[in-house]
Design a protein around this motif. Structure first.
Motif, mmCIF file in Angstrom:
data_model
loop_
_atom_site.group_PDB
_atom_site.id
_atom_site.type_symbol
_atom_site.label_atom_id
_atom_site.label_comp_id
_atom_site.label_asym_id
_atom_site.label_seq_id
_atom_site.Cartn_x
_atom_site.Cartn_y
_atom_site.Cartn_z
ATOM 1 N N UNK A 59 -80.216 -30.598 -0.607
ATOM 2 C CA UNK A 59 -79.848 -31.990 -0.300
ATOM 3 C C UNK A 59 -79.638 -32.213 1.195
ATOM 4 N N UNK A 60 -79.740 -31.125 1.981
ATOM 5 C CA UNK A 60 -79.599 -31.154 3.446
ATOM 6 C C UNK A 60 -78.245 -31.734 3.861
ATOM 7 N N UNK A 61 -77.189 -31.235 3.188
ATOM 8 C CA UNK A 61 -75.826 -31.699 3.457
ATOM 9 C C UNK A 61 -74.951 -30.527 3.879
ATOM 10 N N UNK A 107 -62.007 -27.004 -2.083
ATOM 11 C CA UNK A 107 -62.148 -26.977 -3.533
ATOM 12 C C UNK A 107 -63.424 -26.310 -4.009
ATOM 13 N N UNK A 108 -64.209 -25.734 -3.092
ATOM 14 C CA UNK A 108 -65.460 -25.067 -3.470
ATOM 15 C C UNK A 108 -65.240 -23.574 -3.587
ATOM 16 N N UNK A 109 -65.761 -22.977 -4.680
ATOM 17 C CA UNK A 109 -65.743 -21.526 -4.879
ATOM 18 C C UNK A 109 -67.141 -21.013 -4.575
ATOM 19 N N UNK A 138 -73.461 -25.871 -3.917
ATOM 20 C CA UNK A 138 -74.049 -26.962 -4.693
ATOM 21 C C UNK A 138 -72.877 -27.727 -5.305
ATOM 22 N N UNK A 139 -73.117 -28.941 -5.804
ATOM 23 C CA UNK A 139 -72.022 -29.697 -6.425
ATOM 24 C C UNK A 139 -71.334 -28.933 -7.556
ATOM 25 N N UNK A 160 -68.454 -34.656 2.728
ATOM 26 C CA UNK A 160 -69.809 -34.162 2.512
ATOM 27 C C UNK A 160 -70.734 -35.095 3.275
ATOM 28 N N UNK A 161 -71.487 -34.535 4.213
ATOM 29 C CA UNK A 161 -72.326 -35.344 5.099
ATOM 30 C C UNK A 161 -73.735 -34.786 5.181
ATOM 31 N N UNK A 162 -74.731 -35.665 5.373
ATOM 32 C CA UNK A 162 -76.053 -35.158 5.731
ATOM 33 C C UNK A 162 -75.954 -34.445 7.079
ATOM 34 N N UNK A 163 -76.689 -33.356 7.236
ATOM 35 C CA UNK A 163 -76.648 -32.631 8.498
ATOM 36 C C UNK A 163 -77.014 -33.544 9.665
ATOM 37 N N UNK A 164 -77.986 -34.424 9.474
ATOM 38 C CA UNK A 164 -78.379 -35.326 10.566
ATOM 39 C C UNK A 164 -77.210 -36.198 11.016
#
Length: 196
Positions: A59-61, A107-109, A138-139, A160-164
């Motif tokens: 997703x390029x995030x 909150x991400x494992x 991933x989500x 959560x942001x797009x890298x751009x």
């Protein structure tokens, strides 16, 4: 290359041992021309740390956090600071500690972290060596809302942001944290090329 033969420590004094440790050193240093010069320096020891950029190449995030930082505020940054998740090692293995920080703050494992490098972020005054990581997410990896540890005074917002967009935030000054800038530039060059 070792330079221990160029340093003769005379005195190391603890000036403060409140939140972290502030020390004053008096030593002789052998200059490049062979002469010895007495010098005095202070160093702030807060321990070593770790930082990680979570990225989703599909997703390029990227995952960043936003929180209050007193030193930045004191120096005129009248906003919350946007950063990659990070924390102190407290004598733990860097990857192990980073996984725990990611869960607490975002909150991400994350099962697999890729080590990049370690760096001194402000070697003129701070002893900290920071271990840099990246981790795919991933989500489905989100097990909690994150937000930090309340008892430690943390009040963290997860972004959560797009890298751009994150790269644009460097350009316009919304992201000013050095470790985060380094990781986002690494992502643009090596993990998700074409974002620039």
């Amino acid at each position: 290359m070792s330079i221990s033969d160029r340093v003769r420590l005379h005195e190391l004094t603890v000036l403060s041992d409140n939140w972290y440790t502030l020390r004053k050193a008096r030593f002789d240093y052998r200059m490049s021309d062979g002469t010895w010069q007495e010098q005095t320096r202070e160093s702030y020891d807060r321990g070593n740390g770790c930082v990680c950029l979570l990225y989703d190449p599909a997703r390029r995030t990227v995952i960043l956090i936003r929180q209050f930082r007193w030193p930045a505020f004191e120096n005129g940054h009248d906003d919350l600071l946007i950063e990659a998740p990070a924390g102190l090692l407290d004598e733990a293995d860097p990857a192990e500690r980073m996984r725990a920080e990611l869960e607490e703050e975002t909150g991400y494992r994350i099962a697999t972290l890729t080590p990049l490098w370690d760096a001194f972020m402000s070697p003129g005054s701070v002893t900290e060596r920071l271990h840099f990581f990246v981790g795919r997410y991933s989500p489905d990896d989100r097990i909690d809302q994150g937000g930090g540890v309340e008892d430690e005074g943390e009040d963290i917002e997860v972004l959560e942001l797009p890298l751009t967009e994150a790269l644009e935030m460097i350009d316009d000054g919304r992201i000013r944290d050095a470790k985060t800038i380094m990781l986002l530039q690494h992502a643009a060059l090596h993990l998700m090329p074409g974002a620039i």
